[in-house]
Design an enzyme around this catalytic site. Structure first.
Site, PDB file in Angstrom:
ATOM      1  CB  SER A  59      -0.924   0.020   1.236  1.00  0.00           C
ATOM      2  OG  SER A  59      -0.156   0.160   2.405  1.00  0.00           O
ATOM      3  CB  ILE A  61       5.362   5.530   0.024  1.00  0.00           C
ATOM      4  CG1 ILE A  61       4.801   6.830   0.587  1.00  0.00           C
ATOM      5  CG2 ILE A  61       6.703   5.774  -0.667  1.00  0.00           C
ATOM      6  CD1 ILE A  61       5.622   7.442   1.728  1.00  0.00           C
ATOM      7  CB  SER A 189       9.354  10.159   8.906  1.00  0.00           C
ATOM      8  OG  SER A 189       8.469  11.155   9.342  1.00  0.00           O
ATOM      9  CE1 TYR A 202       6.592   6.335  11.408  1.00  0.00           C
ATOM     10  CE2 TYR A 202       6.672   8.718  11.740  1.00  0.00           C
ATOM     11  CZ  TYR A 202       6.719   7.625  10.901  1.00  0.00           C
ATOM     12  OH  TYR A 202       6.913   7.809   9.549  1.00  0.00           O
ATOM     13  CE  LYS A 206       9.692   5.689   9.691  1.00  0.00           C
ATOM     14  NZ  LYS A 206       9.976   4.866   8.516  1.00  0.00           N
TER      15      LYS A 206
HETATM   16  N1  LIG Z   1       2.642   8.735   4.349  1.00  0.00           N
HETATM   17  C1  LIG Z   1       3.366   9.682   4.906  1.00  0.00           C
HETATM   18  O1  LIG Z   1       2.961  10.835   5.001  1.00  0.00           O
HETATM   19  C2  LIG Z   1       4.747   9.377   5.426  1.00  0.00           C
HETATM   20  C3  LIG Z   1       5.491  10.422   5.931  1.00  0.00           C
HETATM   21  C4  LIG Z   1       6.778  10.162   6.382  1.00  0.00           C
HETATM   22  C5  LIG Z   1       7.282   8.875   6.325  1.00  0.00           C
HETATM   23  N2  LIG Z   1       6.517   7.863   5.840  1.00  0.00           N
HETATM   24  C6  LIG Z   1       7.123   6.536   5.815  1.00  0.00           C
HETATM   25  O2  LIG Z   1       6.906   5.967   4.554  1.00  0.00           O
HETATM   26  C7  LIG Z   1       6.835   4.547   4.662  1.00  0.00           C
HETATM   27  C8  LIG Z   1       5.570   4.059   3.967  1.00  0.00           C
HETATM   28  O3  LIG Z   1       4.467   4.666   4.598  1.00  0.00           O
HETATM   29  P1  LIG Z   1       3.030   4.775   3.926  1.00  0.00           P
HETATM   30  O4  LIG Z   1       2.493   6.092   4.267  1.00  0.00           O
HETATM   31  O5  LIG Z   1       3.067   4.372   2.495  1.00  0.00           O
HETATM   32  O6  LIG Z   1       2.231   3.728   4.840  1.00  0.00           O
HETATM   33  P2  LIG Z   1       1.271   2.514   4.509  1.00  0.00           P
HETATM   34  O7  LIG Z   1       0.377   2.820   3.363  1.00  0.00           O
HETATM   35  O8  LIG Z   1       0.648   2.137   5.808  1.00  0.00           O
HETATM   36  O9  LIG Z   1       2.293   1.387   4.045  1.00  0.00           O
HETATM   37  C9  LIG Z   1       3.118   0.739   4.941  1.00  0.00           C
HETATM   38  C10 LIG Z   1       3.636  -0.519   4.289  1.00  0.00           C
HETATM   39  O10 LIG Z   1       4.487  -1.183   5.228  1.00  0.00           O
HETATM   40  C11 LIG Z   1       4.041  -2.513   5.389  1.00  0.00           C
HETATM   41  N3  LIG Z   1       4.269  -2.987   6.733  1.00  0.00           N
HETATM   42  C12 LIG Z   1       3.808  -2.460   7.883  1.00  0.00           C
HETATM   43  N4  LIG Z   1       4.173  -3.197   8.925  1.00  0.00           N
HETATM   44  C13 LIG Z   1       4.898  -4.217   8.431  1.00  0.00           C
HETATM   45  C14 LIG Z   1       5.562  -5.319   9.015  1.00  0.00           C
HETATM   46  N5  LIG Z   1       5.529  -5.553  10.328  1.00  0.00           N
HETATM   47  N6  LIG Z   1       6.227  -6.183   8.212  1.00  0.00           N
HETATM   48  C15 LIG Z   1       6.250  -5.988   6.873  1.00  0.00           C
HETATM   49  N7  LIG Z   1       5.636  -4.970   6.264  1.00  0.00           N
HETATM   50  C16 LIG Z   1       4.968  -4.082   7.034  1.00  0.00           C
HETATM   51  C17 LIG Z   1       2.542  -2.463   5.072  1.00  0.00           C
HETATM   52  O11 LIG Z   1       2.096  -3.712   4.597  1.00  0.00           O
HETATM   53  P3  LIG Z   1       1.161  -4.726   5.405  1.00  0.00           P
HETATM   54  O12 LIG Z   1       0.160  -3.896   6.139  1.00  0.00           O
HETATM   55  O13 LIG Z   1       0.601  -5.578   4.335  1.00  0.00           O
HETATM   56  O14 LIG Z   1       2.102  -5.445   6.269  1.00  0.00           O
HETATM   57  C18 LIG Z   1       2.518  -1.469   3.926  1.00  0.00           C
HETATM   58  O15 LIG Z   1       2.793  -2.105   2.718  1.00  0.00           O
HETATM   59  C19 LIG Z   1       6.880   4.231   6.151  1.00  0.00           C
HETATM   60  O16 LIG Z   1       8.182   3.842   6.507  1.00  0.00           O
HETATM   61  C20 LIG Z   1       6.501   5.557   6.792  1.00  0.00           C
HETATM   62  O17 LIG Z   1       7.036   5.680   8.085  1.00  0.00           O
HETATM   63  C21 LIG Z   1       5.266   8.091   5.395  1.00  0.00           C
END
Ligand SMILES: NC(=O)c1ccc[n+]([C@@H]2O[C@H](COP(=O)([O-])OP(=O)(O)OC[C@H]3O[C@@H](n4cnc5c(N)ncnc54)[C@H](OP(=O)(O)O)[C@@H]3O)[C@@H](O)[C@H]2O)c1
Length: 237
Positions: A59, A61, A189, A202, A206
């Protein structure tokens, strides 16, 4: 012209220029390096044929990045814990033209360190190599500091810090053993640099990721340059 008017105009212009610069930097999510890399760096098409592993590809990014890399001819390893969503991403890539043999889905939990080496082996068995590892999988969290149970801290550290660190080490070891090299990318992040309210676990996880990987990579980069400078034949150890 009146000297005080000149000073006023200079100061006003300075304030306007500084404000514009600040707004520009904010619009870049505070990341100038990324901005210059996008403008002047290598084109994504240069990754054609590369084997890229994206963790957290089911899902957000990770999923978007998977489609972008698929469009640009990469061979893909995608991983996450939710099999259905990961299969869906895999099928979307195949329907966009990625040959079935060029995409491998690995369902595993980043917290389950014991299976990491098995996953690295599966990836290498399938493609013969890993060129890029994108440590993207991560979980967020929101709560007042004193409401957080230590099990949440533990879970976040395992997913956001120790998982990526362990996987990165295994890939680096593989490159070392096969005398090959590649790139490691880490999705962190702003919270990992500046912190964020109501996200203590969190933010800390990070920050730890930044410190543990950044320092190590800088060391490697500097060592690499030194080794090249001293003797191009010495292998990095
Ligand atoms: N979105 C933002 O605004 C934002 C901002 C700063 C940083 N980030 C960073 O960007 C990255 C992606 O975030 P996102 O916003 O795209 O979030 P997201 O849509 O919730 O995606 C997170 C992904 O990580 C996987 N995941 C979570 N826990 C896991 C585990 N225990 N083992 C293996 N896979 C796992 C999830 O897959 P499953 O649920 O299928 O396991 C999912 O594919 C993260 O590292 C987040 O901290 C995001």
């Amino acid at each position: 012209m009146d000297p005080s008017l000149i000073i006023f105009l200079i100061l006003t212009s300075l304030v306007i220029v500084i404000t514009l610069i600040i707004l520009f930097i904010i619009s870049l999510d505070s990341d100038l390096t990324l901005y210059f890399a996008e403008k002047f760096g290598k084109s994504i098409s240069g990754l054609k044929g590369k084997v890229v592993w994206i963790t957290g590809a089911s899902s957000g990014i990770g999923e978007s990045l998977t489609y972008l890399l698929a469009k640009n001819g990469c061979k893909l390893i995608i991983s996450a814990t939710t099999k259905d969503r990961l299969d869906n991403v895999r099928l979307n890539c195949i329907s966009e033209g990625v040959p079935e043999k060029d995409i491998l889905a690995l369902v595993f939990d980043m917290k389950d360190f014991k299976v990491h080496s098995e996953m690295v082996e599966k990836a290498i068995k399938t493609f013969g190599r890993i060129d890029v590892l994108v440590n993207n999988a991560g979980r967020s969290q929101r709560a007042s500091f004193n409401e957080i149970d230590v099990s949440v801290d533990e879970e976040l550290y395992k997913i956001n810090t120790l998982g990526p660190v362990n996987l990165t080490r295994l890939v680096l070891k593989h490159w070392e053993q096969t005398d090959s090299a590649g790139a490691i990318a880490v999705v962190t992040s702003v919270a990992g640099k500046l912190g964020a309210p109501f996200s203590a676990s969190y933010t800390a996880s990070k920050h730890a990721l930044h410190v543990q990987l950044n320092r190590e990579f800088w060391k490697m980069l500097i060592l690499d340059k030194l080794v090249k400078l001293l003797d191009g034949n010495i292998q990095r150890k």
